[in-house]
Scaffold this active site. Structure first.
Site, PDB file in Angstrom:
ATOM      1  N   SER A  34       0.815  -1.219   0.000  1.00 56.24           N
ATOM      2  CA  SER A  34       0.000   0.000   0.000  1.00 56.24           C
ATOM      3  C   SER A  34       0.851   1.271   0.000  1.00 56.24           C
ATOM      4  O   SER A  34       0.365   2.347  -0.306  1.00 56.24           O
ATOM      5  CB  SER A  34      -0.945   0.020   1.204  1.00 56.24           C
ATOM      6  OG  SER A  34      -0.214   0.186   2.395  1.00 56.24           O
ATOM      7  N   LYS A  72       1.040   4.407   6.854  1.00 57.72           N
ATOM      8  CA  LYS A  72       0.385   5.263   5.858  1.00 57.72           C
ATOM      9  C   LYS A  72       0.926   6.684   5.992  1.00 57.72           C
ATOM     10  O   LYS A  72       1.592   7.022   6.959  1.00 57.72           O
ATOM     11  CB  LYS A  72      -1.136   5.300   6.100  1.00 57.72           C
ATOM     12  CG  LYS A  72      -1.881   3.988   5.850  1.00 57.72           C
ATOM     13  CD  LYS A  72      -2.037   3.650   4.395  1.00 57.72           C
ATOM     14  CE  LYS A  72      -2.757   2.327   4.190  1.00 57.72           C
ATOM     15  NZ  LYS A  72      -2.011   1.150   4.694  1.00 57.72           N
TER      16      LYS A  72
END
Lengths: 136, 427
Positions: free
Chosen positions: A56, A93
């Site tokens: 990701s 993230k």
């Protein structure tokens, strides 16, 4: 621990005196060798390592299997890459603080941003400062 | 003399808190950590305390509660706790130049000379900083003496009203007395169970009673140590901070086996392993030992089995920290007292007559030369370094064995999150 190392290293020094050889001309110029720790670790007591799974964060240069250096002493700002706890799971993230809205942004078009809402259990675990990526 | 300002910083449910830093599933759930060999409970989260699980309770006794309430159970992950402890201590050291690491999860800080206006605020800053940098929640008690600081942290931990920080230095005498009246005598720092029973016979059952006790009487029955505690409760500081721990006079390594041992071979492995561990600790404090005691015993909790226990002390001709030399002594002792036909449950090794490395005079003309001494020290330093870098027991002597069927049982061990690359957290 450091004290012990020195104590044990000092013993062979005594022995070398007995040999009475010539001193090395380089002795006066000796410096401590470069230590990678001093480059990547700013706050040793607050630094942890984590291993990446998933893709990701691919476009931010963070690949599966990489090791991240995570510093808990740094306060995250907008666009900082963080390790966060979201509903009991760890994730890496990019943090977004735009327009008073907390969000976790992936760095891969195949994933969608995650808006943090009131009812979510959210916590910043630490700020990612370095990514160790093995090339071979 | 101006009154002292002492802070005691105490990590909340430390072992459980360490597990929680690396496992987000454990938040707000009952968690317990077990002792060596997963025998009994040594740490409980607040949720587990509420369920009635007691400190020191054997695991089998709380099996029902565990299943009923899905209590998360962990073996002691000592390498993780030791690492987290040293991180907490480093953070605390940034708040005061005078600090005593009192135990794995507690430290006293002397704040006297720091001229802090708002101590409660300062305590909150410490608490927030430790939390941010390490993830470990702490309680802070601030008082004019160590004994009262200890009282303050105990009060803070039982009453969430204080938000984890309590400053007793500004508290009026009568308010402090009210607080001390609620502290049971056995919870007063330095009063063990034996003394609290003794004091109970004389009607001294709370910290307040002890504070008001006659000093001479206390000195007579509780010696000078007891008298100091009384003075400390009265706000007179007389137990100084031990900022440097004196080197240990004796080093012990003993463990209960994961299963009973019935052969000399296995006992040899265990004793050699414990000796190697004790020798490593000895070198860590730059010392040498001249005496070694080895002991073995059967399971005293099982009266149906034949019982045997014995110990053997060897004097080593010259002080040493050389593992093979110490193992040789230990095994000589073991063989001398070993008896067939018993089920052994525990063994241990105790090093004594310890002298600092730099105080030793090598016997230049005797059997044991300086060169030999240097060679041994080099070899040991190398082994220690390898084991430090590549993990414990990477390099061992063959006699320590490789199967170790007797080793400690840790069936519910979490990962070595901070000391092994293969086991770090994944995200």
């Amino acid at each position: 621990m450091r004290k012990r190392d020195q104590a044990y290293r000092s013993i062979p020094m005594v022995a070398s005196l007995l040999h009475a050889g010539f001193p090395s001309p380089a002795d006066d110029y000796r410096e401590t060798a470069l230590d990678l720790n001093s480059l990547v670790i700013q706050h040793p007591e607050a630094t942890f390592y984590v291993r990446v799974t998933g893709d990701s964060m691919h476009d931010a240069g963070i690949r599966a299997g990489d090791i991240l250096v995570v510093d808990r002493a740094i306060t995250p700002a907008d666009k900082t890459i963080i390790v966060a706890l979201i509903n009991g799971e760890f994730t890496v993230k990019r943090l977004s603080l735009q327009n008073d809205q907390l969000a976790l942004l992936p760095a891969n078009p195949r994933y969608r941003p995650l808006l943090i809402t009131e009812e979510m259990e959210f916590q910043v675990w630490g700020v990612v400062t370095y990514c160790i990526h093995q090339l071979r | 003399m101006k009154p002292k300002v002492i802070a005691l910083v105490d990590c909340n449910n430390f072992y459980v808190s360490c597990e929680r830093v690396f496992n987000a599933q454990l938040h707000n759930r009952p968690v317990i950590v077990l002792s060596n060999n997963d025998g009994c409970v040594v740490a409980r989260s607040n949720e587990s305390k509420k369920l009635g699980i007691k400190m020191g309770q054997p695991l089998f006794q709380c099996q029902d509660i565990i299943e009923q309430h899905h209590v998360q159970v962990f073996s002691s992950n000592y390498s993780l706790y030791a690492d987290m402890s040293s991180r907490v201590m480093k953070v605390l050291a940034s708040f005061s130049p005078t600090i005593e690491s009192y135990s794995i999860d507690e430290a006293f800080l002397d704040l006297t000379d720091l001229a802090i206006d708002d101590l409660t605020e300062f305590g909150k800053t410490i608490k927030a900083r430790v939390m941010q940098l390490t993830g470990i929640p702490v309680s802070v008690g601030i008082a004019p003496t160590k004994c009262l600081a200890k009282v303050a942290t105990e009060v803070v931990k039982t009453d969430s009203l204080f938000g984890g920080v309590l400053d007793l230095t500004q508290l009026a005498e009568d308010k402090l007395d009210q607080m001390l009246a609620k502290v049971a005598i056995e919870d007063v720092w330095g009063i063990g169970r034996k003394y609290s029973l003794f004091l109970g016979n004389y009607g001294i059952t709370t910290a307040k009673h002890l504070k008001d006790a006659d000093q001479k009487w206390i000195r007579r029955y509780l010696t000078v140590v007891g008298e100091r505690i009384v003075l400390e409760l009265r706000g007179i500081s007389c137990i100084p901070l031990e900022t440097e721990r004196p080197p240990k006079k004796g080093i012990m390594c003993s463990k209960t086996f994961g299963k009973d041992i019935t052969t000399l071979d296995e006992l040899t492995e265990a004793v050699a392993t414990y000796t190697a561990r004790a020798a490593e600790k000895l070198r860590q404090q730059d010392s040498l030992a001249a005496s070694l005691t080895v002991f073995i015993r059967t399971n005293t909790f099982n009266p149906n089995l034949p019982q045997y226990s014995n110990s053997f002390t060897c004097t080593i001709p010259y002080p040493t920290a050389f593992t093979p030399e110490l193992i040789r002594a230990a095994l000589t002792g073991l063989k001398a007292m070993y008896k067939d036909g018993y089920r052994y449950k525990k063994a241990g090794v105790y090093l004594s007559q310890i002298t600092p490395l730099d105080a030793v005079q090598p016997d230049l003309f005797g059997d044991f030369s300086l060169a030999q001494h240097v060679q041994q020290a080099r070899l040991m330093a190398l082994i220690d370094a390898v084991n430090r870098v590549y993990g414990r027991d990477t390099l061992v002597l063959a006699v320590q064995g490789t199967t170790r069927a007797w080793a400690m049982q840790r069936l519910r061990l979490s990962q070595q999150f901070t000391s092994r690359w293969e086991e770090i957290l994944t995200v």
